[in-house]
Design a protein around this motif. Structure first.
Motif, short mmCIF file in Angstrom:
data_model
loop_
_atom_site.label_atom_id
_atom_site.label_comp_id
_atom_site.label_asym_id
_atom_site.label_seq_id
_atom_site.Cartn_x
_atom_site.Cartn_y
_atom_site.Cartn_z
N VAL A 241 1.03 -1.68 0.01
CA VAL A 241 -0.29 0.02 0.25
C VAL A 241 0.99 1.49 0.00
O VAL A 241 0.75 2.29 -0.62
CB VAL A 241 -0.91 0.07 1.12
N ALA A 242 1.54 1.42 0.83
CA ALA A 242 2.89 2.46 1.03
C ALA A 242 3.31 2.47 0.00
O ALA A 242 3.64 3.62 -0.94
CB ALA A 242 4.24 1.98 2.39
N SER A 243 3.83 1.74 -0.90
CA SER A 243 4.52 1.55 -2.33
C SER A 243 3.81 2.34 -3.12
O SER A 243 4.24 2.83 -3.83
CB SER A 243 5.49 0.87 -2.12
N ILE A 244 2.79 2.00 -3.81
CA ILE A 244 1.43 2.22 -4.85
C ILE A 244 1.49 4.02 -4.74
O ILE A 244 1.48 4.63 -4.81
CB ILE A 244 0.06 1.50 -4.39
N ILE A 245 0.57 3.91 -2.92
CA ILE A 245 0.47 5.46 -2.86
C ILE A 245 1.61 6.56 -2.92
O ILE A 245 2.04 7.37 -3.62
CB ILE A 245 0.10 5.60 -1.42
N ALA A 297 -0.17 -2.07 -15.44
CA ALA A 297 1.13 -2.51 -14.94
C ALA A 297 1.91 -1.90 -14.07
O ALA A 297 2.26 -2.84 -13.58
CB ALA A 297 1.64 -2.63 -16.02
N GLN A 298 2.04 -0.89 -13.19
CA GLN A 298 3.03 -0.31 -12.42
C GLN A 298 2.49 -0.75 -11.47
O GLN A 298 3.18 -1.80 -10.17
CB GLN A 298 2.61 0.76 -12.24
N VAL A 299 1.25 -0.78 -10.86
CA VAL A 299 0.93 -1.57 -9.80
C VAL A 299 1.06 -2.77 -9.68
O VAL A 299 1.99 -3.29 -8.49
CB VAL A 299 -0.71 -1.04 -9.61
N ILE A 300 1.25 -3.91 -10.55
CA ILE A 300 1.72 -4.73 -10.38
C ILE A 300 2.67 -5.29 -10.07
O ILE A 300 3.43 -5.84 -9.60
CB ILE A 300 0.86 -5.67 -11.36
N ASP A 301 3.78 -4.17 -10.79
CA ASP A 301 4.75 -4.59 -9.82
C ASP A 301 5.33 -4.26 -8.68
O ASP A 301 6.26 -4.34 -7.85
CB ASP A 301 5.61 -3.24 -11.16
#
Ligand SMILES: Cc1cc2nc3c(=O)[nH]c(=O)nc-3n(C[C@H](O)[C@H](O)[C@H](O)COP(=O)(O)OP(=O)(O)OC[C@H]3O[C@@H](n4cnc5c(N)ncnc54)[C@H](O)[C@@H]3O)c2cc1C
Length: 489
Positions: A241-245, A297-301
């Protein structure tokens, strides 16, 4: 002097002269459905329920109650989870459910005017033919009313991107206990003067009765992508969560469920959730088709990099609905695990997620009560569901005490005692932990200014000096309550 009227007969006769018979409930069986809201651990039979059909009738009821000093408890659909609509044995429950008309939809200006009893989902359904919708979507949206949403400043899954009720309501008509009908805000995006609209959003029926709401409508997104990710460690899910935000991606929604919640939801909804996961994330992305596949794709990464061991992605509406079904039915699903549960609601900074979840585990062990966690992860808005059995003597109090400790952990972690469910009666004690005596005193001054007779939803939202004093640890504040006995439940 106890200002609650002893002159019930006169008040009742006055109400009977004023309202049609079908707008008044006084018999035991008819009153029973109103004895609680969604916080079913706390119940009290109301004295009378009135169900006005027009704003003029609301004004009349308010005048009668003010004249006789009778508490007025506004009520929408009664789905509130903090006891805000909890009745009182000497009070009038003012149900707004019959005022349920959509007055206008203006697709050009993207606004709708609705009465307070209109259901949240009904607004989006009415706007759909215009390609529009109303963004705040509490999980109770099939039932809860827009008046209740304003009074609780309700949130929901999509508030991460689209904001809370306060960000999506442009204007309200409000009746004060003095009998004044005020127009606050309007159909425009900015208004002069003090921001009374923000004050009223989340005022829990203590400052005025909402009789009409103007909401902003948004265009439906071109496309959606829903991702389910399973993790073996809760901390890994929190880090994802922290990484995506942190990467500047704002999903439309990002929800987390722990193992117990996943297992309950899967048995109930057959959503395809991994039963061996310690936690899952459900992420919805929306926007223009051209950019959505790149963001997905970015979120999946990010999910892979954070240790997700299972990732399912859905573009089609049917699979998306299935993935959401488990989350949306998580509360009733958890309800099948034990006779009763309390749904807590606290907010913490995102980086404290793993720390507070560990503390909740420890509390669960100490109190001997299981907890399922379902929450709006990216907002840091936790919903620990404490499972208990009200038939076991003392267990309701035990569960409430544990809930109080969870909220204290949230405050200690730099968070707050509520994210979206309000204070009601449930969180009066934790308000004493969150606010200083001076701050609470200011809240009372605002209440006094808008509700000088003190009849509007007394005993809710703001703890009195007596209550906080009894809990200790804070200076006595000057706040007063015209009906001190209403704080006892
Ligand atoms: C299964 C479930 C899921 C939920 N999910 C969410 C969620 O995702 N997000 C969220 O924010 N909440 C959620 N809730 C809580 C609840 O649905 C919301 O707080 C909702 O806004 C309450 O609306 P209501 O019409 O039921 O209000 P009620 O429960 O009837 O009343 C709530 C408060 O508003 C006041 N009030 C009601 N109508 C008016 C009015 N017209 N004027 C002035 N005051 C008024 C009442 O006095 C009371 O203080 C959930 C509840 C359930 C049962």
């Amino acid at each position: 002097m106890n200002p609650i009227t002893k002159n019930h007969t006169a008040v009742l006769q006055h109400l009977q002269r004023t309202l049609p018979a079908e707008c008044l409930i006084t018999d035991g069986a008819g009153l029973r459905p109103y004895e609680t809201d969604g916080l079913t651990a706390i119940r009290e039979m109301p004295w009378v329920v009135v169900l006005p059909e027009t704003e003029a009738q609301v004004v009349d009821v308010m005048a009668i109650c003010r004249q006789h000093g009778v508490p007025v408890i506004p009520r929408g659909a009664g789905t509130g989870l903090s006891g805000g609509a909890r009745p009182h044995k000497d009070g009038v429950v003012l149900g707004l459910s019959k005022m349920n008309k959509i007055l206008s939809i203006d697709p050009d200006n993207r606004v709708a005017q609705v009465q307070p009893g209109v259901r949240n989902l009904a607004i989006s359904n009415a706007a759909k033919p215009h390609g529009l919708y109303y963004a705040p979507d509490p999980s109770s949206q099939i039932a809860c009313s827009i008046g209740g949403n304003v009074a609780e400043n309700a949130g929901g899954v999509h508030c991460l991107k689209y904001g809370l009720t306060v960000h999506n309501v442009l204007g309200v008509r409000v009746l004060t206990s003095d009998g004044d009908v005020m127009e606050i805000g309007g159909a425009l995006y900015d208004n002069p003067g003090l921001d009374m609209l923000a004050l009223l959003c989340g005022s829990e029926g203590m400052l005025g009765i909402v009789t009409q709401v103007t909401v902003a409508l948004l265009p439906e997104p071109e496309k959606k992508s829903v991702i389910l990710a399973g993790f073996k460690q809760v901390t890994d899910a929190g880090n994802a969560v922290a990484s995506i935000i942190g990467a500047g991606i704002i999903p439309a929604g990002m929800e987390m469920m722990d193992k117990l919640a996943v297992q309950a939801a899967e048995q109930f909804a057959h959503a395809g959730y991994p039963l061996d996961a310690a936690a899952i994330l459900i992420i919805e992305l929306d926007g223009a088709e051209a950019e959505l596949s790149a963001v997905t794709a970015q979120v999946i990464d990010h999910l892979n990099a954070s240790g997700a061991y299972q990732i399912d992605q859905a573009d089609d509406a049917e699979t998306q609905a299935r993935l959401w079904k488990g989350r949306k039915s998580a509360f009733p699903a958890v309800g099948r695990l034990s006779p009763d549960y309390i749904c807590m609601d606290g907010t913490i900074p995102r980086h404290q997620l793993a720390h507070v979840l560990t503390q909740i585990d420890e509390l669960s062990e100490r109190f001997g009560l299981a907890v399922a966690n379902v929450f709006h992860a990216a907002d840091g808005n936790l919903h620990p569901l404490i499972l208990f059995d009200a038939n076991v003597p003392g267990q309701t109090d035990h569960a409430m005490a544990m809930g109080g400790e969870i909220l204290q952990c949230c405050v200690a972690a730099g968070g707050t005692v509520t994210g979206e469910h309000g204070i009601g009666v449930e969180k009066l004690d934790t308000m004493c932990v969150q606010f200083t005596s001076d701050e609470l005193d200011q809240f009372f001054r605002i209440k006094d200014a808008m509700d000088p007779s003190g009849v509007l939803n007394p005993g809710k939202g703001i703890p009195t000096l007596t209550r906080c004093g009894e809990l200790g640890g804070m200076h006595v504040h000057k706040g007063r309550l015209p009906f001190p006995e209403l704080e006892r439940f």
